[in-house]
Design an enzyme around this catalytic site. Structure first.
Site, PDB file in Angstrom:
ATOM      1  N   CYS A  31      53.909  35.122  40.086  1.00  0.00           N
ATOM      2  CA  CYS A  31      54.721  33.970  40.426  1.00  0.00           C
ATOM      3  C   CYS A  31      55.237  34.103  41.838  1.00  0.00           C
ATOM      4  CB  CYS A  31      55.911  33.914  39.482  1.00  0.00           C
ATOM      5  SG  CYS A  31      55.481  34.355  37.820  1.00  0.00           S
ATOM      6  N   ARG A  56      50.886  30.621  44.476  1.00  0.00           N
ATOM      7  CA  ARG A  56      50.983  31.806  43.619  1.00  0.00           C
ATOM      8  C   ARG A  56      51.061  31.433  42.153  1.00  0.00           C
ATOM      9  NH1 ARG A  56      52.576  36.312  46.670  1.00  0.00           N
ATOM     10  NH2 ARG A  56      53.186  37.422  44.811  1.00  0.00           N
ATOM     11  N   TRP A 107      53.160  31.052  37.055  1.00  0.00           N
ATOM     12  CA  TRP A 107      51.788  30.908  36.564  1.00  0.00           C
ATOM     13  C   TRP A 107      51.683  31.806  35.341  1.00  0.00           C
ATOM     14  CZ3 TRP A 107      47.517  33.913  35.511  1.00  0.00           C
ATOM     15  CH2 TRP A 107      46.285  33.260  35.461  1.00  0.00           C
ATOM     16  N   ASN A 131      58.983  38.332  38.637  1.00  0.00           N
ATOM     17  CA  ASN A 131      57.531  38.367  38.782  1.00  0.00           C
ATOM     18  C   ASN A 131      57.097  39.732  38.274  1.00  0.00           C
ATOM     19  OD1 ASN A 131      54.902  38.214  39.574  1.00  0.00           O
ATOM     20  ND2 ASN A 131      55.308  38.270  41.776  1.00  0.00           N
ATOM     21  N   GLY A 132      56.224  39.765  37.268  1.00  0.00           N
ATOM     22  CA  GLY A 132      55.774  41.049  36.734  1.00  0.00           C
ATOM     23  C   GLY A 132      55.769  41.034  35.214  1.00  0.00           C
ATOM     24  N   GLU A 511      29.036  34.512  45.897  1.00  0.00           N
ATOM     25  CA  GLU A 511      30.247  33.906  46.444  1.00  0.00           C
ATOM     26  C   GLU A 511      30.119  32.375  46.508  1.00  0.00           C
ATOM     27  OE1 GLU A 511      33.123  34.690  46.763  1.00  0.00           O
ATOM     28  OE2 GLU A 511      33.967  33.282  48.208  1.00  0.00           O
ATOM     29  N   LYS A 515      32.681  29.852  44.569  1.00  0.00           N
ATOM     30  CA  LYS A 515      33.451  28.783  45.236  1.00  0.00           C
ATOM     31  C   LYS A 515      33.278  27.479  44.476  1.00  0.00           C
ATOM     32  CE  LYS A 515      35.790  30.367  47.283  1.00  0.00           C
ATOM     33  NZ  LYS A 515      35.863  31.703  47.214  1.00  0.00           N
ATOM     34  N   GLU A 518      35.095  27.564  41.023  1.00  0.00           N
ATOM     35  CA  GLU A 518      36.561  27.629  41.146  1.00  0.00           C
ATOM     36  C   GLU A 518      37.177  26.262  41.390  1.00  0.00           C
ATOM     37  OE1 GLU A 518      38.154  31.713  43.187  1.00  0.00           O
ATOM     38  OE2 GLU A 518      36.913  30.461  44.451  1.00  0.00           O
ATOM     39  N   HIS A 534      13.526  36.504  34.110  1.00  0.00           N
ATOM     40  CA  HIS A 534      13.678  37.396  32.962  1.00  0.00           C
ATOM     41  C   HIS A 534      14.712  36.865  31.972  1.00  0.00           C
ATOM     42  CE1 HIS A 534      11.000  40.269  34.780  1.00  0.00           C
ATOM     43  NE2 HIS A 534      11.705  40.226  35.904  1.00  0.00           N
ATOM     44  N   LYS A 633      46.480  32.513  43.343  1.00  0.00           N
ATOM     45  CA  LYS A 633      45.994  33.133  44.573  1.00  0.00           C
ATOM     46  C   LYS A 633      46.122  34.641  44.512  1.00  0.00           C
ATOM     47  CE  LYS A 633      44.878  32.818  49.003  1.00  0.00           C
ATOM     48  NZ  LYS A 633      43.448  32.508  49.096  1.00  0.00           N
TER      49      LYS A 633
HETATM   50  C1  G6P Z   1      42.395  36.011  42.683  1.00  0.00           C
HETATM   51  C2  G6P Z   1      42.004  34.904  43.636  1.00  0.00           C
HETATM   52  C3  G6P Z   1      40.630  35.193  44.233  1.00  0.00           C
HETATM   53  C4  G6P Z   1      40.625  36.553  44.901  1.00  0.00           C
HETATM   54  C5  G6P Z   1      41.045  37.657  43.927  1.00  0.00           C
HETATM   55  C6  G6P Z   1      41.272  38.974  44.638  1.00  0.00           C
HETATM   56  O1  G6P Z   1      41.628  35.950  41.532  1.00  0.00           O
HETATM   57  O2  G6P Z   1      42.003  33.648  42.971  1.00  0.00           O
HETATM   58  O3  G6P Z   1      40.311  34.199  45.195  1.00  0.00           O
HETATM   59  O4  G6P Z   1      39.348  36.835  45.396  1.00  0.00           O
HETATM   60  O5  G6P Z   1      42.282  37.307  43.294  1.00  0.00           O
HETATM   61  O6  G6P Z   1      42.365  38.829  45.501  1.00  0.00           O
HETATM   62  P1  G6P Z   1      42.697  39.767  46.733  1.00  0.00           P
HETATM   63  O7  G6P Z   1      44.010  39.246  47.231  1.00  0.00           O
HETATM   64  O8  G6P Z   1      42.799  41.169  46.190  1.00  0.00           O
HETATM   65  O9  G6P Z   1      41.612  39.620  47.731  1.00  0.00           O
END
Ligand code: G6P
Length: 638
Positions: A31, A56, A107, A131-132, A511, A515, A518, A534, A633
């Site tokens: 959070c 966050r 979150w 947060n935690g 990647e 994207k 997501e 396969h 994030k």
């Molecule tokens: C979350 C984000 C991703 C990110 C991952 C690792 O899942 O939504 O976009 O790649 O965390 O985050 P970091 O801050 O360790 O790169």
């Protein structure tokens, strides 16, 4: 300070309405926390800070304010607009401007987003945002229930506030110390005590928290963007730190209760960098910031044409002792690590393993003093990555962090750090975070290969020139693909898509596919092109879109074979090829281009059209691009 409660009254548990049938369920949170004390209207500062932290988490939000001799809590399920509306109602009904308060955006992974589960959690005497995770909240709850406390929410945070309440006899620091001594888990906490209306209290263990210093005002926050409009000066709290924050003073105590000073840092991020600057979405802004972010990451480390990581600890002797490299990360950062494996192995001829942080910690990894652990993270606060780092460090590995946030947990736990200079990244789907991570990995690989004597001077000079050309190549990748918006219009209605590639193109495909899923919620899979047949090829049907990454020119013919395989099963192909390679027109239905250059560094330019493709597909589909559903994030819980 007027402490009007007597000890007996304080000891008496206050009855709060029980929630019928309420489940005892742990509430995992990652959070945003913000706190303010000073002359401004706290409501405005807190809401503003929460807006900057909404990335966050964004399923509920709330404020606690010191007003009229009590604590006023206003909270709401949903986005900040819902909280703002409640606050407006309260203001219309006479709520005055407060000058001390705390706020939270949440979150949840457990415990539904609801008004009652939202933070702050309070008793009449104390209010907290958290947060935690409190791991032993179940046992603590039973003890508190025996004392007469009742519970209305499903959260561990409510247990924590009542635990603090039960230890409170007019001395906030003592109450926090006594309560937290009984807690197992991780937390960043901001706390208001009713009897201390002009003071914020805060504690940090394993979850990030900073203190911001203003003129006659001070701030608490989970992250820098929340306070940037008001001050650039801040300190990162260390493990176990406790803070007493008033408008005119900040006092920090370490975990042993000793008054300490923490280094005062200055954020060089400008406010504009944390705002949209005319773009419709942060994601599009951040895609366009990539050339500048890569320049900021690479150019300070290339002096007189030679890479210099400026990490004195990573000296020749240390480098020579390294027999293997482990790359550990989560999500997109792990995808950067996959690219890093190809590049480091190819240039340095050292075996490299890539691990998902969440897997490594439970598999008894072969890691020792001859291991260089490279931890990749944008936020520097990802819980799984931190745990993997600790695990490997305990086994003797030397740890290099490739990390964006200065002073973050990962930066501080590592033996040395190679910072990416991406600036604040707000969109949940990372873009410039990824390409700056790639740039840092390229830089490391070239530097180490030369130090280890694995490349000759000519190759070295060639690679250094390629490193310096990266920002221009990324800009070219943006300029070359203006038609991607039109292609997104053609393909946005697909139910599922596939991304295929070989070698580094495969790592980039992972990647590109992530994207897309997501932010557009379209199911997509990335496959090593040779592996598709396969099994997964069974999913290819008439009209299915396959994105074929063909930027590894040496493997172009092989990719043509794989394109033919899917086309024979009715697929349509969106080819991604180096600029000027016209062979792709004969194979693909639609084409994206990436500027050519060193194939080892191809992932950085080739991801750009895929980022743009995902962005425009999501936009066509009306998705909430900067705040996709179910994501956060910074994932600060396991
Ligand atoms: C979350 C984000 C991703 C990110 C991952 C690792 O899942 O939504 O976009 O790649 O965390 O985050 P970091 O801050 O360790 O790169």
């Amino acid at each position: 300070m007027n402490i009007e409660k007597n000890r007996a009254a304080l000891r008496r548990p206050r009855k709060l309405a029980a929630r019928p049938g309420g489940r005892l369920e742990r509430c995992l949170l990652m959070c945003g926390i913000v706190g303010y004390v000073g002359a401004r209207c706290a409501q405005n500062v807190l809401l503003d800070g929460l807006t900057k932290l909404e990335y966050r988490g964004y399923d509920s939000a709330g404020l606690a304010l010191s007003v009229g001799g009590g604590i006023r809590v206003i909270k709401s399920k949903g986005r900040l607009t819902a909280l703002r509306a409640r606050l407006e109602e309260a203001t219309a009904a006479g709520l005055p401007a407060a000058h001390c308060g705390i706020g939270h955006t949440r979150w949840a992974t457990h415990g539904e987003p609801s008004d009652v589960n939202s933070h702050p959690h309070s008793t009449p005497y104390v209010s907290i945002v958290h947060n935690g995770i409190i791991e032993n909240y179940g046992a603590l709850k039973a003890v508190l229930e025996a004392k007469g406390y009742t519970f209305v929410s499903e959260t561990d945070t409510e247990v924590l506030v009542k635990l603090i309440d039960s230890c409170y006899y007019g001395e906030p620091l003592r109450a926090l110390t006594q309560a937290l001594a009984r807690v197992r888990g991780s937390y960043a906490l901001a706390v208001l005590f009713r009897d201390w209306p002009d003071t914020l209290f805060a504690v940090r263990r394993e979850s990030p928290l900073i203190v911001g210093y203003g003129e006659g005002e001070n701030f608490l926050a989970s992250d820098i963007p929340a306070i940037l409009r008001y001050t650039r000066r801040y300190s990162v709290l260390e493990e176990g730190d406790m803070v007493v924050c008033k408008a005119g003073s900040v006092q920090i105590y370490d975990e042993f209760g000793r008054a300490v000073q923490r280094e005062k840092l200055t954020a060089d991020w400008d406010i504009e960098a944390a705002e949209k600057g005319g773009y419709p979405h942060f994601m599009l802004k951040e895609i366009n910031e990539q050339p500048a972010a890569i320049t900021a990451t690479v150019s300070p480390r290339v002096e007189d044409g030679l890479p210099d990581l400026r990490i004195p600890e990573l000296n020749d002797q240390r480098l020579a002792s390294i027999k293997r490299v482990h790359l550990v990360a989560c999500g997109t950062a792990m995808h950067a690590g996959m690219v890093g494996k190809y590049v480091i192995e190819s240039l340095c001829r050292v075996p490299v393993e890539v691990d998902l942080a969440s897997e490594l910690r439970y598999r008894d990894p072969i890691v020792g003093e001859d291991t260089l652990l490279i931890v990749v993270s944008q936020s520097g606060e990802t819980a799984d990555t931190i745990a993997a780092l600790r695990e490997c460090k305990a086994r003797g590995a030397y740890v290099l962090a490739i990390v964006n946030v200065v002073g973050s947990t990962i930066a501080r736990l590592a033996d040395c750090a190679l910072y990416t200079h991406a600036g604040p990244e707000i969109a949940v789907a990372t873009t410039k975070g990824y390409t700056t991570q790639l740039s840092a990995l390229y830089l490391f690989a070239v530097w180490a290969a030369e130090k280890l004597g694995r490349i000759d001077e000519m190759r070295y000079n060639e690679l250094v020139a390629e490193l310096s050309a990266l920002p221009a190549r990324i800009q070219r990748a943006i300029d070359l693909n203006l038609h991607v918006k039109y292609l997104a219009g053609r393909w946005h209605a697909q139910r599922a898509m596939f991304f295929i590639g070989r070698n580094i193109d495969y790592a980039a495909a992972l990647e590109g596919s992530l994207k897309l899923k997501e932010i557009s919620y379209i199911h997509s899979e990335a496959y090593a092109a040779g592996e598709l047949k396969h099994g997964t090829i069974a999913l290819i049907d008439e009209g299915r879109l396959v994105v074929a990454l063909c930027c590894q020119t040496a493997l172009f013919e092989k990719m043509v074979g794989n394109i033919q395989e899917v086309k024979a099963r009715g697929a349509k192909v969106l080819g991604l090829a180096p600029e000027g390679d016209r062979r792709i027109f004969a194979e693909a239905d639609d084409v994206l281009f990436a500027p050519g250059g060193e194939p080892l560094f191809a992932a950085a330019p080739e991801i750009v059209p895929l980022q743009l493709f995902a962005y425009y597909v999501a936009r066509e589909n009306g998705c909430d691009i900067d705040k996709p559903r179910n994501l956060a994030k910074s994932v600060t819980v396991e």
